[in-house]
Structure formats: C-alpha cells, structure tokens
Design an enzyme around this catalytic site. Sequence first.
Site, PDB file in Angstrom:
ATOM      1  N   LYS A 125      -5.867  18.359 -19.493  1.00 43.16           N
ATOM      2  CA  LYS A 125      -5.532  18.228 -18.072  1.00 43.16           C
ATOM      3  C   LYS A 125      -4.087  18.684 -17.792  1.00 43.16           C
ATOM      4  O   LYS A 125      -3.803  19.268 -16.753  1.00 43.16           O
ATOM      5  CB  LYS A 125      -5.765  16.785 -17.597  1.00 43.16           C
ATOM      6  CG  LYS A 125      -7.228  16.325 -17.730  1.00 43.16           C
ATOM      7  CD  LYS A 125      -8.130  17.187 -16.905  1.00 43.16           C
ATOM      8  CE  LYS A 125      -9.626  17.050 -17.056  1.00 43.16           C
ATOM      9  NZ  LYS A 125     -10.312  15.821 -17.182  1.00 43.16           N
TER      10      LYS A 125
ATOM     11  N   TYR B 243      -4.313   8.226 -25.311  1.00 45.35           N
ATOM     12  CA  TYR B 243      -5.634   8.488 -24.721  1.00 45.35           C
ATOM     13  C   TYR B 243      -5.785   9.954 -24.280  1.00 45.35           C
ATOM     14  O   TYR B 243      -4.868  10.527 -23.686  1.00 45.35           O
ATOM     15  CB  TYR B 243      -5.882   7.562 -23.508  1.00 45.35           C
ATOM     16  CG  TYR B 243      -7.118   8.009 -22.769  1.00 45.35           C
ATOM     17  CD1 TYR B 243      -8.388   7.759 -23.296  1.00 45.35           C
ATOM     18  CD2 TYR B 243      -7.032   8.784 -21.617  1.00 45.35           C
ATOM     19  CE1 TYR B 243      -9.517   8.251 -22.681  1.00 45.35           C
ATOM     20  CE2 TYR B 243      -8.161   9.271 -20.981  1.00 45.35           C
ATOM     21  CZ  TYR B 243      -9.405   9.003 -21.519  1.00 45.35           C
ATOM     22  OH  TYR B 243     -10.520   9.510 -20.920  1.00 45.35           O
TER      23      TYR B 243
ATOM     24  N   ARG C 235      -7.122   7.521 -18.421  1.00 44.87           N
ATOM     25  CA  ARG C 235      -5.952   8.139 -17.801  1.00 44.87           C
ATOM     26  C   ARG C 235      -5.258   7.128 -16.884  1.00 44.87           C
ATOM     27  O   ARG C 235      -5.896   6.287 -16.272  1.00 44.87           O
ATOM     28  CB  ARG C 235      -6.334   9.368 -16.980  1.00 44.87           C
ATOM     29  CG  ARG C 235      -6.626  10.620 -17.817  1.00 44.87           C
ATOM     30  CD  ARG C 235      -6.948  11.824 -16.940  1.00 44.87           C
ATOM     31  NE  ARG C 235      -8.150  11.594 -16.168  1.00 44.87           N
ATOM     32  CZ  ARG C 235      -8.190  11.229 -14.898  1.00 44.87           C
ATOM     33  NH1 ARG C 235      -7.063  11.076 -14.214  1.00 44.87           N
ATOM     34  NH2 ARG C 235      -9.336  11.032 -14.286  1.00 44.87           N
TER      35      ARG C 235
ATOM     36  N   SER D 146     -13.991  12.856 -12.199  1.00 45.78           N
ATOM     37  CA  SER D 146     -14.150  12.349 -13.553  1.00 45.78           C
ATOM     38  C   SER D 146     -15.326  11.370 -13.633  1.00 45.78           C
ATOM     39  O   SER D 146     -15.478  10.501 -12.765  1.00 45.78           O
ATOM     40  CB  SER D 146     -12.861  11.647 -13.976  1.00 45.78           C
ATOM     41  OG  SER D 146     -11.795  12.562 -13.879  1.00 45.78           O
TER      42      SER D 146
ATOM     43  N   ASP E 269     -15.801  20.988 -18.248  1.00 42.14           N
ATOM     44  CA  ASP E 269     -14.706  20.232 -17.608  1.00 42.14           C
ATOM     45  C   ASP E 269     -13.686  21.105 -16.877  1.00 42.14           C
ATOM     46  O   ASP E 269     -13.151  20.679 -15.875  1.00 42.14           O
ATOM     47  CB  ASP E 269     -13.985  19.392 -18.668  1.00 42.14           C
ATOM     48  CG  ASP E 269     -13.152  18.259 -18.071  1.00 42.14           C
ATOM     49  OD1 ASP E 269     -13.682  17.519 -17.213  1.00 42.14           O
ATOM     50  OD2 ASP E 269     -11.983  18.113 -18.453  1.00 42.14           O
TER      51      ASP E 269
ATOM     52  N   ARG F 235     -15.720   7.714 -25.379  1.00 39.08           N
ATOM     53  CA  ARG F 235     -15.925   9.177 -25.345  1.00 39.08           C
ATOM     54  C   ARG F 235     -16.317   9.718 -26.711  1.00 39.08           C
ATOM     55  O   ARG F 235     -16.090   9.088 -27.739  1.00 39.08           O
ATOM     56  CB  ARG F 235     -14.635   9.860 -24.888  1.00 39.08           C
ATOM     57  CG  ARG F 235     -14.180   9.437 -23.485  1.00 39.08           C
ATOM     58  CD  ARG F 235     -14.004  10.580 -22.555  1.00 39.08           C
ATOM     59  NE  ARG F 235     -13.893  10.152 -21.172  1.00 39.08           N
ATOM     60  CZ  ARG F 235     -14.110  10.952 -20.129  1.00 39.08           C
ATOM     61  NH1 ARG F 235     -14.440  12.215 -20.319  1.00 39.08           N
ATOM     62  NH2 ARG F 235     -13.998  10.500 -18.902  1.00 39.08           N
TER      63      ARG F 235
ATOM     64  N   HIS G 261     -11.166  21.821 -11.992  1.00 43.43           N
ATOM     65  CA  HIS G 261     -11.858  20.755 -12.735  1.00 43.43           C
ATOM     66  C   HIS G 261     -13.369  20.975 -12.569  1.00 43.43           C
ATOM     67  O   HIS G 261     -14.029  20.242 -11.846  1.00 43.43           O
ATOM     68  CB  HIS G 261     -11.429  19.396 -12.161  1.00 43.43           C
ATOM     69  CG  HIS G 261     -11.842  18.200 -12.975  1.00 43.43           C
ATOM     70  ND1 HIS G 261     -12.024  16.958 -12.406  1.00 43.43           N
ATOM     71  CD2 HIS G 261     -12.086  18.048 -14.308  1.00 43.43           C
ATOM     72  CE1 HIS G 261     -12.369  16.097 -13.353  1.00 43.43           C
ATOM     73  NE2 HIS G 261     -12.414  16.720 -14.500  1.00 43.43           N
TER      74      HIS G 261
ATOM     75  N   CYS H  86     -18.456  11.864 -13.160  1.00 49.74           N
ATOM     76  CA  CYS H  86     -19.430  12.016 -12.071  1.00 49.74           C
ATOM     77  C   CYS H  86     -20.494  13.065 -12.377  1.00 49.74           C
ATOM     78  O   CYS H  86     -21.174  13.540 -11.476  1.00 49.74           O
ATOM     79  CB  CYS H  86     -18.720  12.335 -10.770  1.00 49.74           C
ATOM     80  SG  CYS H  86     -17.840  10.905 -10.106  1.00 49.74           S
TER      81      CYS H  86
HETATM   82  P1  GTP Z   1     -15.274  13.763 -17.087  1.00 54.41           P
HETATM   83  O1  GTP Z   1     -15.414  14.120 -18.523  1.00 54.41           O
HETATM   84  O2  GTP Z   1     -14.626  12.401 -16.895  1.00 54.41           O
HETATM   85  O3  GTP Z   1     -14.570  14.792 -16.271  1.00 54.41           O
HETATM   86  O4  GTP Z   1     -16.737  13.470 -16.487  1.00 54.41           O
HETATM   87  P2  GTP Z   1     -18.055  14.306 -16.182  1.00 54.41           P
HETATM   88  O5  GTP Z   1     -18.010  14.774 -14.762  1.00 54.41           O
HETATM   89  O6  GTP Z   1     -18.316  15.332 -17.220  1.00 54.41           O
HETATM   90  O7  GTP Z   1     -19.165  13.143 -16.215  1.00 54.41           O
HETATM   91  P3  GTP Z   1     -20.463  12.962 -17.126  1.00 54.41           P
HETATM   92  O8  GTP Z   1     -21.417  14.102 -17.041  1.00 54.41           O
HETATM   93  O9  GTP Z   1     -20.009  12.582 -18.483  1.00 54.41           O
HETATM   94  O10 GTP Z   1     -21.171  11.708 -16.422  1.00 54.41           O
HETATM   95  C1  GTP Z   1     -20.564  10.469 -16.281  1.00 54.41           C
HETATM   96  C2  GTP Z   1     -21.594   9.391 -16.045  1.00 54.41           C
HETATM   97  O11 GTP Z   1     -22.457   9.724 -14.954  1.00 54.41           O
HETATM   98  C3  GTP Z   1     -22.479   9.154 -17.257  1.00 54.41           C
HETATM   99  O12 GTP Z   1     -22.615   7.778 -17.460  1.00 54.41           O
HETATM  100  C4  GTP Z   1     -23.786   9.777 -16.852  1.00 54.41           C
HETATM  101  O13 GTP Z   1     -24.863   9.165 -17.483  1.00 54.41           O
HETATM  102  C5  GTP Z   1     -23.812   9.609 -15.331  1.00 54.41           C
HETATM  103  N1  GTP Z   1     -24.597  10.686 -14.679  1.00 54.41           N
HETATM  104  C6  GTP Z   1     -24.483  12.014 -14.891  1.00 54.41           C
HETATM  105  N2  GTP Z   1     -25.388  12.718 -14.183  1.00 54.41           N
HETATM  106  C7  GTP Z   1     -26.102  11.817 -13.478  1.00 54.41           C
HETATM  107  C8  GTP Z   1     -27.188  11.919 -12.559  1.00 54.41           C
HETATM  108  O14 GTP Z   1     -27.698  12.997 -12.235  1.00 54.41           O
HETATM  109  N3  GTP Z   1     -27.659  10.749 -12.013  1.00 54.41           N
HETATM  110  C9  GTP Z   1     -27.117   9.537 -12.354  1.00 54.41           C
HETATM  111  N4  GTP Z   1     -27.625   8.454 -11.784  1.00 54.41           N
HETATM  112  N5  GTP Z   1     -26.102   9.405 -13.233  1.00 54.41           N
HETATM  113  C10 GTP Z   1     -25.595  10.514 -13.782  1.00 54.41           C
HETATM  114  C1  SPV Z   2     -11.448  13.156 -16.985  1.00 52.67           C
HETATM  115  O1  SPV Z   2     -10.953  12.011 -16.841  1.00 52.67           O
HETATM  116  O2  SPV Z   2     -11.701  13.900 -16.005  1.00 52.67           O
HETATM  117  C2  SPV Z   2     -11.777  13.666 -18.325  1.00 52.67           C
HETATM  118  C3  SPV Z   2     -11.305  12.905 -19.481  1.00 52.67           C
HETATM  119  O3  SPV Z   2     -12.367  14.728 -18.439  1.00 52.67           O
HETATM  120  S1  SPV Z   2      -9.593  13.176 -19.774  1.00 52.67           S
HETATM  121  O4  SPV Z   2      -9.449  14.196 -20.787  1.00 52.67           O
HETATM  122  O5  SPV Z   2      -9.052  11.920 -20.233  1.00 52.67           O
HETATM  123  O6  SPV Z   2      -8.954  13.616 -18.560  1.00 52.67           O
HETATM  124 MN    MN Z   3     -12.616  15.757 -16.504  1.00 54.98          MN
END
Ligand code: GTP
Ligand code: SPV
Ligand code: MN
Length: 590
Positions: free
Chosen positions: A210, A201, A73, A252, A279, A372, A230, A254
């Site tokens: 979003k 993207y 983004r 994002s 999400d 992704r 979110h 996290c």
């Molecule tokens: P968006 O799709 O961008 O909104 O992200 P999201 O909040 O769904 O993030 P996601 O769960 O995909 O995690 C992103 C990154 O954080 C990945 O590389 C995970 O492996 C890492 N991660 C997730 N949970 C943990 C955790 O409990 N501990 C650690 N150290 N890393 C984590």
């Molecule tokens: C984020 O960036 O929080 C995502 C991926 O979940 S996107 O759809 O690109 O916003």
């Molecule tokens: Mn997101």
Amino acid sequence: MEPIRSAGLTPQAWVEACAAYTHPDHIHWCDGSQAEFDALVAQMLSENTLTQLNPETYPNSYLYRSNPTDVARTEHLTFICTKERRDAGITNNWMSPAEASAKVWPLFEDCMRGRTMYVVPYLMGTPASPFVKAGIEITDSPYVVLNMRTMTRMGDAAMEHINQTQNYAPGLHSLGDLDPKRRFILHFPEEQTVWSIGSGYGGNALLGKKCLSLRLASWMARDEGWLAEHMLILGLEDPTGTVTYMAAAFPSACGKTNLAMLVAPLEQAGYRVWTVGDDIAWMRIGADGRLWAMNPEAGFFGVAPGTSEETNPNAMATIRRNTIFTNVALTPDKEPWWEGMTENAPPAGLIDWHGEPWSPGSGEKAAHPNSRFTAPARQCPSISPEWENPQGVPISAILFGGRRARVAPLVYQSTSWEHGVYVGATMASETTAAATGAVGVVRRDPMAMLPFCGYNMADYFAHWLDMGKRIPNPPAIFHVNWFRKGADGKFLWPGFGQNIRVLRWILERVQGRGEADETIIGYVPTASGLDLNGLDLSRDAVKALLRVDPNEWRTEALDSGRFLSEFGDALPGALRRQNAALLRRTGWTD
Ligand code: GTP
Ligand code: SPV
Ligand code: MN
C-alpha cells in the site's frame, strides 16, 4: 540527529547511514534465494515466532501469530508528509516533514539494537515491464522479509535493476516496541520515501504494497498521467474463447480476491475467470487508445475468514503450499483453520490465534477476523497466462463496489466516464476488520482509495476526470453490490461464483448488448437481462436486488453532496454538477 535523506545516496551509503543511527547487531542484504528463506524460517522456528504446519498437507507453510495489538492497518496512525498541508488534502492525516523529523525520527534511534537489519531490494512489476518500480525496504522483522519474498520480486534481480538505474524508493521499517502510541506510518511522496515504525502488520509493514504501490505511486501517477488503483484485474473468457479484461475497486475485505479468482458454477459452462491481480492495478493509456492494466505484485495477501472450497476453491488450492498464514487458528493436525472454512462444526481441539486452546462456547473467534494468507500468485489455478505480461492487459470495464445492506442495487452502469467518476467518488461501504476501528459503519470510500490515495483527493478526482478526456477508448464504468440485505437481515444475493452472472451482463453491455432500463442512477439490468437460471431466488428477491428507490437515492445524493462539499473549491465542478443532476432525477427541487 537530522533524518537521513536518501536523495543522491547509493543504496550502500543509505543503508550504512541508517545502520549508524538504528544500530543493528547485524546487517543482512537479502538475495531472495531459497537458502536464505530456509535459514530465516529455521531461525524463526527455533525462536518460536513461527509454527510449521503439517508438511504432508501444507508443505513449506507456516503460521505466524502477531502481537494482538497489531493485527490490521491503523489508518489514524498513517500520514502523508508533504511540505504543504493542501497537498495531502482533507481525507489524509497530514504531518509536516519538520514535525516528522522531531516526533518520529527519534523513535528510530537505536531501534535495531540486539536485532538484525534486513535490507530487502524489491521490484513492483516484472523487470521486463516499462512500468516497473524499484524499492529497498530496510526492516528488522524477519516476518516482513518472508512476506516480501512472496509479494514482490525480491533479492538479487531487484538489486541488479537498482544498480543499473540508480533509482529506488527507500523505505525504513522497524517493529520498534510495537506500542500503538509509538506507531507511525509516514509517507513522503515528494521524496518517494516511507518511514514505518511500531507495526509488523501487512499494509503497515510490507512497504512495497500500500505504501509504495498505492500512496507513493498515486502521487507519481498524477504527475505522469496514469492511475495507481486499489483494484483487482481479471479476464473473463466467454464461450467463443475471447477474453475481456476488467478491473474492480472494492474497499478492503469487500471481495476483490474472491471476484478475481471466481469459479463459474456448472450452469455457466463456457465462461471462465482468469486472475491477473487481486489488490493493486497500475493503469496506463496504451498506444492503441485503450487503458492497459498491470498487477505490480507477485503474490496474494488475502483475507482468510470466509475462504472455503465452496466460496473460493482457487484460493484454497493456491494456499496448499509455500504459504504463510497470519493469525489463523491451528487444528490438532497442524492445519490452518478459520471461521467459514468448513461447513461443519469447527474441528475439536483448536488453538486460537492467540495460541490458546479454544472451544466454540468461548464467545471469541478462533481466527482473527483479519487473519490472512500470503501465497505466490503463480500457484493460483486460475492465474492468467497474461499476468506477467510486461504491457499489462487492455481493460474494457471498470467496476466500483462496496458493502451496502441497502440502497445500491446488484449492478448498474454509468452513463458516461464523467458520471462513472461521480459513482466512484461517492461510493460508500461498511467498514471491515482490515483496518482497526468500528466494523460495519457506512463511510464514503472514493474508488476504494480513501486509505490509500497519497495526495489531495479532490485533485485525484480531477485526475480521473482528466484521464477520461485523454483515453480515446475508455472502459465502461459499473457499480456492483453483492451485499444487499433483505428484511430478514440476510444477503439477498448468493455472491461468490454466482457473481459470474453479473460479470456476464457487464460483458454484454460492453459488447453493446445486454438488456437494461435507464433509471435515475444509470442502466440497471431488466429482470430478464440477467441470466438467473438455476438460482433459487424469489421474484421479490430479484426485484429487491435491482430496486432503485428514488427516496433512498435522494437521501443518498444529499449525503454525497455533503461529502463532496467538504472538499470546498478544490472539488471539480463536474462532480458538483453530477450530484445536482442526480438530486434532480430523484425528484428533488430546491
Ligand atoms: P483486501 O485484501 O482487504 O483488499 O480485501 P478483498 O477486497 O480482496 O476482499 P476478499 O475477497 O478477501 O473478501 C473479504 C470477505 O468478503 C471474505 O470474508 C469473503 O468471504 C467475503 N466475500 C467476498 N465475496 C463475497 C460475495 O460475493 N458475497 C458475500 N456475501 N461475501 C463475499
Ligand atoms: C487491505 O487492507 O486493503 C489489504 C491488506 O489488502 S493490507 O496489505 O494490510 O493493506
Ligand atoms: Mn487491499
């Protein structure tokens, strides 16, 4: 030419008008069928814009490599186009509708020459849900069409709904020339319209996600008295079989997808997480006085790096078929690969996300850090039986959280709704690869909505405070941080499946149990309040994880105060008072 206003136009008339301006060679109305999907895939394979993955191990799955300048983004190119600047607020980029007409609309002229215009009718939410929202996305990207088919309810069912209601949010998308200098993602919340050009993207181009479900929906939600957030939604089943639902806002990349799909380790027998969404959550006050949340999406657009059998086995199972991978690496067996997927050394002979041969010594990542997967939610082994419930699920706890190497303890509970809104409004997190720009910089990201709130964030805070007054039985509000680091720079907390221990404490707190100390920031578990049995954690590590240091929190509160004061008179007084009270509790006297 003046921009096309869709108000009062039938879908057909709006599409014709857009076609007359953008001049596609063909127009294709998407029906959402398998045959349509297969034809698009066949076309992209023949044009070499898609790579088929190993049909034995990853059936009906494909790799897409995006333009290397178009991988995340672009928040600096994302605008809220309200008549009044004040309505966008200080945290959003604002462009007047007049400037948008003069500067961005001309970029759409003839932009589809030589291309096919795809018309994508879609629903966010199930057709049976009273919360469902319809949109029509016009796009010249077949990749967008493939993704929209997984992420939304797309095609004939959506068109039927639109024909009945005569209501849809129009979104005009074109890849343009993909030059970031001519890339804009514009939102017109007063007209519930999106224009997006110059990017293919995810969050920039899948306009149902979003753009509609957060930026436009948050505007609507303020007017109509609900919340568009979110947030992931999960159900935590306890050993009695009771399921308690929670929603969690993390910025994002996290950890939302990971927490939503958590698999409890064996020692936690009897506890089980059910995935409702990963999400986005739309939340409304139910007739029973509780807050009810639904997931408007139909799929997951998840971060690949770090996803493995150890960290997220449910995601690994979900993406074994019918999945589109974007910007991951490719093994010689035509399987997807990314950093953190396998414990051993990367397989030999990898092709990187640029499509070039890769070796571990190259100094580059084989998969893009924001690579992704796009996969249907129904394929997730932990998908909740309630995930498509038209009414949603009742929420007992809201979690805010971010990536904080310091300051924020593993978990704490706010002392009231108002205090919880303060905790959410001042949450901060290290930036990630999900958006272009520096990674690892701590920034305030209120409610994880900084990039997604479609209106003045001060008004958004007021709306949250107001919701608390209107929910007879509001969820309890918590803050979590899986990312605190020790002096050695390593994460103190094992995270992933072990986060169940934190969810259990939250569940106990919601049930009026759970041991806690009242600290200056809220309720923090006592060392014995968290079940840490079987974890290889030193006493010092546990202390460090739960530590609330008044000096650190004084600095934090001063910084939060500066952040909040940027909103000026628009800031609700309650948040100013909460900040002053926290400062006093840290020992500050002025
Ligand atoms: P968006 O799709 O961008 O909104 O992200 P999201 O909040 O769904 O993030 P996601 O769960 O995909 O995690 C992103 C990154 O954080 C990945 O590389 C995970 O492996 C890492 N991660 C997730 N949970 C943990 C955790 O409990 N501990 C650690 N150290 N890393 C984590
Ligand atoms: C984020 O960036 O929080 C995502 C991926 O979940 S996107 O759809 O690109 O916003
Ligand atoms: Mn997101």
